[in-house]
Scaffold this motif. Structure first.
Motif, mmCIF file in Angstrom:
data_model
loop_
_atom_site.group_PDB
_atom_site.id
_atom_site.type_symbol
_atom_site.label_atom_id
_atom_site.label_comp_id
_atom_site.label_asym_id
_atom_site.label_seq_id
_atom_site.Cartn_x
_atom_site.Cartn_y
_atom_site.Cartn_z
ATOM 1 N N ILE A 38 -10.251 14.044 26.920
ATOM 2 C CA ILE A 38 -8.828 14.134 27.252
ATOM 3 C C ILE A 38 -7.992 13.217 26.371
ATOM 4 C CG2 ILE A 38 -7.118 13.738 29.084
ATOM 5 C CD1 ILE A 38 -9.347 14.439 31.104
ATOM 6 N N GLU A 39 -8.514 12.033 26.088
ATOM 7 C CA GLU A 39 -7.724 11.019 25.387
ATOM 8 C C GLU A 39 -7.788 11.131 23.871
ATOM 9 O OE1 GLU A 39 -9.423 7.511 27.045
ATOM 10 O OE2 GLU A 39 -8.217 7.595 28.889
ATOM 11 N N THR A 40 -8.790 11.844 23.321
ATOM 12 C CA THR A 40 -8.965 11.851 21.871
ATOM 13 C C THR A 40 -9.219 13.256 21.324
ATOM 14 O OG1 THR A 40 -11.295 11.276 22.217
ATOM 15 C CG2 THR A 40 -9.785 9.473 21.696
ATOM 16 N N PRO A 41 -8.165 14.077 21.257
ATOM 17 C CA PRO A 41 -8.348 15.393 20.628
ATOM 18 C C PRO A 41 -8.589 15.289 19.126
ATOM 19 C CG PRO A 41 -6.047 15.040 21.200
ATOM 20 C CD PRO A 41 -6.817 13.915 21.810
ATOM 21 N N VAL A 42 -8.192 14.164 18.518
ATOM 22 C CA VAL A 42 -8.473 13.881 17.108
ATOM 23 C C VAL A 42 -9.216 12.555 17.043
ATOM 24 C CG1 VAL A 42 -7.491 13.452 14.820
ATOM 25 C CG2 VAL A 42 -6.421 15.118 16.347
ATOM 26 N N VAL A 43 -10.367 12.526 16.361
ATOM 27 C CA VAL A 43 -11.243 11.357 16.355
ATOM 28 C C VAL A 43 -11.643 11.031 14.918
ATOM 29 C CG1 VAL A 43 -13.343 10.317 17.309
ATOM 30 C CG2 VAL A 43 -12.180 12.141 18.562
ATOM 31 N N ASN B 286 -18.265 6.189 15.804
ATOM 32 C CA ASN B 286 -19.261 5.115 15.807
ATOM 33 C C ASN B 286 -19.181 4.291 17.082
ATOM 34 O OD1 ASN B 286 -20.177 5.899 13.305
ATOM 35 N ND2 ASN B 286 -18.951 4.403 12.174
ATOM 36 N N GLU B 287 -17.957 4.071 17.581
ATOM 37 C CA GLU B 287 -17.799 3.331 18.835
ATOM 38 C C GLU B 287 -18.415 4.104 19.998
ATOM 39 O OE1 GLU B 287 -13.668 2.534 19.328
ATOM 40 O OE2 GLU B 287 -13.471 1.443 17.422
ATOM 41 N N LEU B 288 -18.255 5.418 19.992
ATOM 42 C CA LEU B 288 -18.844 6.231 21.060
ATOM 43 C C LEU B 288 -20.367 6.187 21.008
ATOM 44 C CD1 LEU B 288 -18.192 8.391 23.329
ATOM 45 C CD2 LEU B 288 -18.583 10.117 21.560
ATOM 46 N N PHE C 172 -23.217 5.210 23.872
ATOM 47 C CA PHE C 172 -24.237 6.171 24.305
ATOM 48 C C PHE C 172 -25.304 6.239 23.206
ATOM 49 C CE2 PHE C 172 -20.288 7.368 26.394
ATOM 50 C CZ PHE C 172 -20.694 7.496 27.717
ATOM 51 N N SER C 173 -26.307 5.405 23.333
ATOM 52 C CA SER C 173 -27.226 5.153 22.214
ATOM 53 C C SER C 173 -28.616 5.773 22.382
ATOM 54 C CB SER C 173 -27.378 3.639 22.013
ATOM 55 O OG SER C 173 -27.830 3.019 23.211
ATOM 56 N N GLN C 174 -28.848 6.544 23.436
ATOM 57 C CA GLN C 174 -30.171 7.148 23.632
ATOM 58 C C GLN C 174 -30.437 8.197 22.549
ATOM 59 O OE1 GLN C 174 -32.540 6.367 25.838
ATOM 60 N NE2 GLN C 174 -31.308 4.716 26.712
ATOM 61 N N TYR D 72 -28.429 11.742 21.354
ATOM 62 C CA TYR D 72 -28.085 12.847 22.237
ATOM 63 C C TYR D 72 -26.583 13.090 22.259
ATOM 64 C CZ TYR D 72 -32.848 12.833 24.110
ATOM 65 O OH TYR D 72 -34.222 12.925 24.250
ATOM 66 N N VAL D 73 -25.801 12.004 22.169
ATOM 67 C CA VAL D 73 -24.354 12.153 22.252
ATOM 68 C C VAL D 73 -23.805 12.928 21.059
ATOM 69 C CG1 VAL D 73 -23.652 10.017 21.060
ATOM 70 C CG2 VAL D 73 -22.247 10.928 22.932
ATOM 71 N N ARG D 74 -24.540 12.971 19.930
ATOM 72 C CA ARG D 74 -24.078 13.742 18.790
ATOM 73 C C ARG D 74 -24.122 15.245 19.075
ATOM 74 N NH1 ARG D 74 -22.403 11.972 13.729
ATOM 75 N NH2 ARG D 74 -21.807 14.172 13.718
ATOM 76 N N ASP D 75 -25.095 15.682 19.870
ATOM 77 C CA ASP D 75 -25.132 17.095 20.245
ATOM 78 C C ASP D 75 -23.884 17.462 21.043
ATOM 79 O OD1 ASP D 75 -27.545 17.598 19.005
ATOM 80 O OD2 ASP D 75 -28.721 17.132 20.797
ATOM 81 N N PHE D 76 -23.517 16.588 21.993
ATOM 82 C CA PHE D 76 -22.289 16.794 22.758
ATOM 83 C C PHE D 76 -21.071 16.789 21.841
ATOM 84 C CE2 PHE D 76 -18.808 13.947 24.217
ATOM 85 C CZ PHE D 76 -18.121 14.842 25.017
ATOM 86 N N PHE D 77 -21.008 15.805 20.963
ATOM 87 C CA PHE D 77 -19.851 15.653 20.096
ATOM 88 C C PHE D 77 -19.722 16.835 19.140
ATOM 89 C CE2 PHE D 77 -17.401 14.038 16.536
ATOM 90 C CZ PHE D 77 -16.382 13.356 17.166
ATOM 91 N N ASP D 78 -20.828 17.257 18.546
ATOM 92 C CA ASP D 78 -20.786 18.363 17.587
ATOM 93 C C ASP D 78 -20.412 19.683 18.248
ATOM 94 O OD1 ASP D 78 -21.452 16.619 15.578
ATOM 95 O OD2 ASP D 78 -23.581 17.153 15.533
ATOM 96 N N ALA D 79 -20.704 19.812 19.552
ATOM 97 C CA ALA D 79 -20.296 21.015 20.277
ATOM 98 C C ALA D 79 -18.800 21.022 20.549
ATOM 99 C CB ALA D 79 -21.060 21.119 21.596
#
Length: 397
Positions: free
Chosen positions: A169-174, A180-182, A186-188, A196-203
């Motif tokens: 909601i807060e970051t439509p442009v990143v 890197n902060e995200l 979420f470092s697993q 894992y968070v890259r899969d979410f982010f790339d989607a």
């Protein structure tokens, strides 16, 4: 026997539900979403997955064909003809559609993209239909997976879920530095060392390489990126103006996919306003719960019992689902309260720009009759006002 008589006989075999024009529109929209997704993949260099039109589209066109025969009018002779209809207001289609007055001016295709109405219709298509698996659905599934992997307790999983939802909601442009902060939060990683968070982010986002300092034209209010030449933001209910956002980047930045922006970021703006409205209340008067029980609803407010302030079972609970949908009719027909969220008072919360449209509220309430399960329709301002008054010592509802 005439052609039309034969059609009526065949219609009886298909079933009376062929006359549900909203179902037909959902299937057409889901098919269009798949077609546009496939076209984008090919533009990016991928091989086509199939040479066939999506099953949802074919089913929708078949239903439309029989609907035309039922009315005694000429059915569409080709898919191209139906594509052309999709660019017309629904009330102007050669086949008469049983849609509400507030939906009659809606299109399925707006320019070269799905309209907001079609986006909603595609999301509400039958879940057994693979064409309904859109970008936002994949993003949501990956968000849930990341949250569950970053919490040892139910509370920690909930906190991770809230953080990721707020991020959308807060970051439509990143920028890549913000990413890197995200990833530090979420470092697993999986067995191959991929986050894992890259899969979410790339989607959820698409990359734009700059190779140096970057700037982006965005809305001053909601933050959505704006094309050059656009004089005002088109996000529903937003009154922001274009501004230039300077981005601190290493190599580039990311912009939310359109499906995620329309279906998760834009509706999330009203949820964020609800959360922010209670931040100044005295401690102990009320507890705010964001997307409780992993999104059983959007917001819940807990009013503790003064005699047992630490016992949630003694508290009075209000809960609400905030919905910002183009079609009141489709919202009313599809809305269901998640029974995981028990509350004394339950609300369907509309953003102020929807609630101010009387025909919208009337259509919504009409469709919800008999299936609302005691849920009240209320504006975001009304919910905030009543909840604040209750927290500050007002009488219960």
């Amino acid at each position: 026997m005439t052609v039309h008589q034969s059609a009526h006989d065949r219609l009886a075999e298909v079933g009376s539900n062929i006359a549900d024009d909203y179902m037909t529109l959902k299937l057409l929209a889901a098919g269009l979403a798949r077609i546009l997704w496939e076209r984008q993949r090919v533009r990016e260099g991928a091989e086509p997955t199939t040479g066939l039109l999506p099953q949802a589209w074919r089913t929708g066109v078949t239903r439309l064909w029989w609907r035309a025969l039922e009315q005694g009018s000429n059915p569409p002779v080709s898919d191209m003809e139906v594509f052309a209809w999709c660019r017309l207001p629904l009330g102007g289609w050669p086949v008469r559609l049983d849609v509400s007055d507030s939906d009659a001016e809606s299109l399925l295709i707006d320019g070269e993209e799905l309209s907001a109405f079609a986006d909603e219709a595609a999301r509400l298509a039958p879940r057994s239909d693979a064409e309904a698996e859109l970008t936002e659905n994949r993003t949501f599934a990956k968000l849930l997976a990341v949250a569950e992997l970053h919490g040892r307790t139910e509370e920690e999983v909930q906190q991770a879920y809230v953080a990721l939802r707020l991020f959308l909601i807060e970051t439509p442009v990143v920028s890549d530095l913000e990413l890197n902060e995200l990833t530090r939060r979420f470092s697993q990683v999986d067995r191959h060392g991929r986050l894992y968070v890259r899969d979410f982010f790339d989607a959820a986002y698409q990359y734009r390489k700059t190779g140096g300092p970057a700037s982006c034209r965005v809305c001053s209010d909601c933050g959505n990126p704006l094309y050059e030449g656009v004089a005002m933001c088109g996000t529903p209910g937003c009154a922001g103006a274009p501004e230039i956002k300077q981005l601190r980047v290493l190599e580039g930045y990311y912009v939310q996919h359109r499906g995620v922006r329309i279906c998760m970021h834009d509706p999330g703006l009203v949820e964020k306003r609800l959360f922010d409205a209670f931040g100044d209340l005295p401690e102990g008067r009320m507890r705010l719960h964001k997307w409780p029980v992993m999104d059983a609803c959007d917001v819940a407010v807990e009013f503790p019992d003064p005699t047992a302030p630490d016992d949630p079972d003694r508290s009075e609970w209000w809960a609400g689902d905030a919905k910002d949908c183009t079609s009141a009719t489709m919202l009313g027909r599809s809305f269901r309260w998640d029974r995981r969220m028990q509350a004394r008072h339950r609300f369907l919360i509309l953003p102020r720009h929807r609630f101010e449209q009387k025909h919208y509220v009337d259509d919504l309430k009409r469709e919800m009759q008999g299936r609302s399960d005691g849920v009240r329709v209320i504006s975001e301002d009304g919910f905030i006002s009543k909840a604040r008054a209750r927290a500050l010592g007002g009488v219960p509802w």
